[in-house]
Design a protein around this motif. Sequence first.
Motif: not given
Length: 161
Positions: A113-120, A122-131
């Motif tokens: 659950x913690x990893x899934x939340x972290x990925x969620x 991270x996907x919503x972070x501006x860095x990931x969006x740019x990538x």
Amino acid sequence: MDSSEHGPSVSSTGVASGGNLPPGLTEEEAEEMQVELTKVDDEIQTLRQVLVAKERHAAELKRRLGISPISEIKQNLTKGWHEVQCSNAYKRTQETLSQAGQMTSAAFSSMGSAIRNQFGEMRNSPSFKTFEDKVENMKYKVMGQSNEETDRSHTSNNAPF
């Protein structure tokens, strides 16, 4: 005939009558003990003979009943395993391992659950969006070139000779 007439006699235990006696032991006591020892040795020999006869009889009965050594071993193993399972140590170990398994399962579940939340997050972070945008752009550029090449190859393959 008296044994003292022939000199000191040596017993099976090595005590010489009339010779080297242990301290505090008279010759009469040593002789009594020697007689008793002889009787005990004879009884032991008789018991060994009786035991051998009983073992033969048991083996014959087992043979007639069709009980083989392998079936005896299997029966002994089954009985032993049953006794192990009924022991308090086995029950405590089984309970401990069960609790450890439940705790491990819970830990893996919460870790997932913690990893899934972290990925969620991270996907919503501006860095990931740019990538993600850069990967999308590169995909369109690559797919666009391969589509144009595919269109040209179709037209050149359909040309008459």
